[in-house]
Write a protein that holds these residues in place. Structure first.
Motif, PDB file in Angstrom:
ATOM      1  N   GLU A  49       0.060  -7.387   1.917  1.00  0.00           N
ATOM      2  CA  GLU A  49      -0.076  -7.294   3.376  1.00  0.00           C
ATOM      3  C   GLU A  49      -1.089  -8.301   3.919  1.00  0.00           C
ATOM      4  O   GLU A  49      -0.911  -8.835   5.012  1.00  0.00           O
ATOM      5  N   GLY A  50      -2.142  -8.581   3.177  1.00  0.00           N
ATOM      6  CA  GLY A  50      -3.160  -9.532   3.621  1.00  0.00           C
ATOM      7  C   GLY A  50      -2.872 -10.962   3.214  1.00  0.00           C
ATOM      8  O   GLY A  50      -3.731 -11.841   3.353  1.00  0.00           O
ATOM      9  N   ASP A  51      -1.685 -11.222   2.698  1.00  0.00           N
ATOM     10  CA  ASP A  51      -1.235 -12.542   2.260  1.00  0.00           C
ATOM     11  C   ASP A  51      -2.012 -13.018   1.023  1.00  0.00           C
ATOM     12  O   ASP A  51      -2.977 -12.401   0.584  1.00  0.00           O
ATOM     13  N   PHE A  52      -1.574 -14.131   0.481  1.00  0.00           N
ATOM     14  CA  PHE A  52      -2.285 -14.759  -0.631  1.00  0.00           C
ATOM     15  C   PHE A  52      -3.591 -15.369  -0.120  1.00  0.00           C
ATOM     16  O   PHE A  52      -3.691 -15.760   1.055  1.00  0.00           O
ATOM     17  N   SER A  53      -4.556 -15.488  -0.996  1.00  0.00           N
ATOM     18  CA  SER A  53      -5.757 -16.244  -0.650  1.00  0.00           C
ATOM     19  C   SER A  53      -5.437 -17.734  -0.766  1.00  0.00           C
ATOM     20  O   SER A  53      -4.450 -18.123  -1.411  1.00  0.00           O
ATOM     21  N   GLU A  54      -6.233 -18.582  -0.150  1.00  0.00           N
ATOM     22  CA  GLU A  54      -6.003 -20.024  -0.236  1.00  0.00           C
ATOM     23  C   GLU A  54      -6.132 -20.504  -1.685  1.00  0.00           C
ATOM     24  O   GLU A  54      -5.427 -21.417  -2.114  1.00  0.00           O
ATOM     25  N   LYS A  55      -7.016 -19.841  -2.447  1.00  0.00           N
ATOM     26  CA  LYS A  55      -7.171 -20.188  -3.858  1.00  0.00           C
ATOM     27  C   LYS A  55      -5.877 -19.900  -4.618  1.00  0.00           C
ATOM     28  O   LYS A  55      -5.436 -20.717  -5.443  1.00  0.00           O
ATOM     29  N   GLU A  56      -5.262 -18.761  -4.339  1.00  0.00           N
ATOM     30  CA  GLU A  56      -4.016 -18.386  -5.020  1.00  0.00           C
ATOM     31  C   GLU A  56      -2.882 -19.345  -4.646  1.00  0.00           C
ATOM     32  O   GLU A  56      -2.077 -19.729  -5.502  1.00  0.00           O
ATOM     33  N   LYS A  99       0.838  -1.200   0.000  1.00  0.00           N
ATOM     34  CA  LYS A  99       0.000   0.000   0.000  1.00  0.00           C
ATOM     35  C   LYS A  99       0.872   1.249   0.000  1.00  0.00           C
ATOM     36  O   LYS A  99       0.617   2.198  -0.740  1.00  0.00           O
ATOM     37  N   ASN A 100       1.905   1.235   0.819  1.00  0.00           N
ATOM     38  CA  ASN A 100       2.897   2.320   0.827  1.00  0.00           C
ATOM     39  C   ASN A 100       4.007   1.934  -0.145  1.00  0.00           C
ATOM     40  O   ASN A 100       4.815   1.065   0.143  1.00  0.00           O
ATOM     41  N   GLU A 130      -5.585 -11.112  -4.781  1.00  0.00           N
ATOM     42  CA  GLU A 130      -6.944 -10.879  -4.284  1.00  0.00           C
ATOM     43  C   GLU A 130      -6.966  -9.890  -3.122  1.00  0.00           C
ATOM     44  O   GLU A 130      -7.876  -9.070  -2.999  1.00  0.00           O
ATOM     45  N   HIS A 131      -5.968  -9.953  -2.260  1.00  0.00           N
ATOM     46  CA  HIS A 131      -5.940  -9.102  -1.072  1.00  0.00           C
ATOM     47  C   HIS A 131      -5.078  -7.848  -1.246  1.00  0.00           C
ATOM     48  O   HIS A 131      -4.818  -7.147  -0.267  1.00  0.00           O
ATOM     49  N   SER A 132      -4.664  -7.560  -2.471  1.00  0.00           N
ATOM     50  CA  SER A 132      -3.817  -6.386  -2.706  1.00  0.00           C
ATOM     51  C   SER A 132      -4.577  -5.091  -2.442  1.00  0.00           C
ATOM     52  O   SER A 132      -5.720  -4.922  -2.887  1.00  0.00           O
ATOM     53  N   GLU A 133      -3.943  -4.174  -1.722  1.00  0.00           N
ATOM     54  CA  GLU A 133      -4.528  -2.852  -1.504  1.00  0.00           C
ATOM     55  C   GLU A 133      -4.065  -1.862  -2.566  1.00  0.00           C
ATOM     56  O   GLU A 133      -4.724  -0.861  -2.815  1.00  0.00           O
ATOM     57  N   ARG A 134      -2.908  -2.121  -3.167  1.00  0.00           N
ATOM     58  CA  ARG A 134      -2.401  -1.261  -4.243  1.00  0.00           C
ATOM     59  C   ARG A 134      -2.556  -1.998  -5.566  1.00  0.00           C
ATOM     60  O   ARG A 134      -2.139  -3.144  -5.708  1.00  0.00           O
ATOM     61  N   LYS A 135      -3.135  -1.319  -6.544  1.00  0.00           N
ATOM     62  CA  LYS A 135      -3.420  -1.937  -7.835  1.00  0.00           C
ATOM     63  C   LYS A 135      -2.568  -1.390  -8.973  1.00  0.00           C
ATOM     64  O   LYS A 135      -2.729  -1.803 -10.118  1.00  0.00           O
ATOM     65  N   ASP A 136      -1.666  -0.457  -8.673  1.00  0.00           N
ATOM     66  CA  ASP A 136      -0.852   0.103  -9.745  1.00  0.00           C
ATOM     67  C   ASP A 136       0.526   0.483  -9.219  1.00  0.00           C
ATOM     68  O   ASP A 136       0.717   0.673  -8.015  1.00  0.00           O
ATOM     69  N   VAL A 137       1.486   0.554 -10.135  1.00  0.00           N
ATOM     70  CA  VAL A 137       2.835   1.028  -9.817  1.00  0.00           C
ATOM     71  C   VAL A 137       3.335   1.836 -11.009  1.00  0.00           C
ATOM     72  O   VAL A 137       2.863   1.665 -12.132  1.00  0.00           O
ATOM     73  N   LYS A 138       4.299   2.710 -10.760  1.00  0.00           N
ATOM     74  CA  LYS A 138       4.927   3.468 -11.831  1.00  0.00           C
ATOM     75  C   LYS A 138       6.265   2.806 -12.149  1.00  0.00           C
ATOM     76  O   LYS A 138       7.234   2.952 -11.394  1.00  0.00           O
ATOM     77  N   VAL A 139       6.286   2.053 -13.248  1.00  0.00           N
ATOM     78  CA  VAL A 139       7.486   1.308 -13.623  1.00  0.00           C
ATOM     79  C   VAL A 139       8.678   2.249 -13.788  1.00  0.00           C
ATOM     80  O   VAL A 139       9.802   1.918 -13.397  1.00  0.00           O
ATOM     81  N   GLU A 140       8.436   3.421 -14.367  1.00  0.00           N
ATOM     82  CA  GLU A 140       9.532   4.373 -14.593  1.00  0.00           C
ATOM     83  C   GLU A 140      10.188   4.772 -13.271  1.00  0.00           C
ATOM     84  O   GLU A 140      11.410   4.900 -13.189  1.00  0.00           O
ATOM     85  N   THR A 189       5.653  -7.730   3.838  1.00  0.00           N
ATOM     86  CA  THR A 189       5.867  -8.105   2.435  1.00  0.00           C
ATOM     87  C   THR A 189       7.291  -7.800   1.977  1.00  0.00           C
ATOM     88  O   THR A 189       7.997  -8.668   1.454  1.00  0.00           O
ATOM     89  N   GLU A 190       7.738  -6.559   2.178  1.00  0.00           N
ATOM     90  CA  GLU A 190       9.050  -6.166   1.682  1.00  0.00           C
ATOM     91  C   GLU A 190      10.176  -6.858   2.445  1.00  0.00           C
ATOM     92  O   GLU A 190      11.237  -7.141   1.882  1.00  0.00           O
TER      93      GLU A 190
END
Length: 237
Positions: A193-200, A86-87, A112-122, A221-222
């Motif tokens: 941060e919320g870990d993988f889901s059991e499905k993942e 997220k940060n 599934e549990h990701s709070e951040r959905k984007d990053v700036k690759v540059e 995570t980091e």
């Protein structure tokens, strides 16, 4: 050693002109002049010893004196697929430190549990470039576009890597040193941060990923990602 990153240079160059940004840094910030020597890296393992022949603040020209290819090449390959935090500063911290230690590629994975959905690759590439220069390396990690977990699993299902997934679910796991062999090609998945889901986790295991243990502590995570890079580095020392 003054290191400058420029992916445009190659071993066939006898002379080379720095970009305006790098020229300004060399001439105005570092106050380098004619006859001073600097080293260039191309991010592909090449390191070039050069001499300044025209210290212009917008287009400094260099004479290439020598070239060393595959400088500091590692005996193994490591690809980290890590859910962005997220940060985003935390992922940038991981990428900086992992690059200093030794990293071939990084893929940000949306789970599934990701709070951040984007990053700036540059932005991540700039972090990696700074880390490469600081640690005197000649290989720049590949920063891949962000991808969903399911698509990532589909794309790498048949890739020839030893694959591991670190998660917090109470299942049987193996330590990296008992799963990976030295001088190999490794792919490690680290969740959000919320870990993988059991499905993942099930999807990953079906795709050939071995559940990994990083010890008894619950790691961020980091931290888990960097611990994995360190473990692999020590395995190959």
């Amino acid at each position: 050693m003054q290191l400058f990153y420029t992916q445009e240079i190659n071993p066939q160059h006898n002379t080379f002109m720095l970009s305006e940004e790098e020229s300004k840094h060399a001439v105005r910030v570092l106050r380098l002049g004619e006859g001073d020597r600097i080293h260039l890296i191309d991010g592909r393992g090449g390191i070039y010893e050069t001499e300044i022949i025209d210290p212009h603040p917008k287009r400094t020209t260099l004479r290439v004196l020598s070239v060393t290819e595959e400088f500091g090449k590692m005996s193994y390959e490591i690809h980290m697929a890590v859910a962005p935090t997220k940060n985003i500063d935390r992922i940038e911290w991981f990428l900086e430190k992992a690059t200093e230690i030794g990293l071939n590629s990084y893929t940000p994975v949306i789970c599934e549990h990701s709070e951040r959905k984007d990053v700036k690759v540059e932005r991540l590439e700039k972090v990696a470039i700074a880390a490469v220069k600081q640690s005197l390396k000649a290989y720049l990690p590949q920063i891949n576009p962000i991808i969903t977990f399911t698509k990532f699993i589909q794309d790498i299902k048949h890739v020839d890597y030893t694959k591991g997934i670190a998660h917090c679910v109470d299942l049987e796991k193996k330590h990296i040193t008992s799963t990976f062999k030295p001088k190999g090609k490794y792919l490690i998945l680290i969740g959000p941060e919320g870990d993988f889901s059991e499905k993942e986790i099930s999807q990953a295991i079906e795709a050939g990923f071995v559940p990994l243990s990083l010890g008894e502590a619950r790691l961020r995570t980091e931290t888990a990602a960097l611990a994995s890079v360190i473990e692999v580095s020590l395995l190959n020392r």
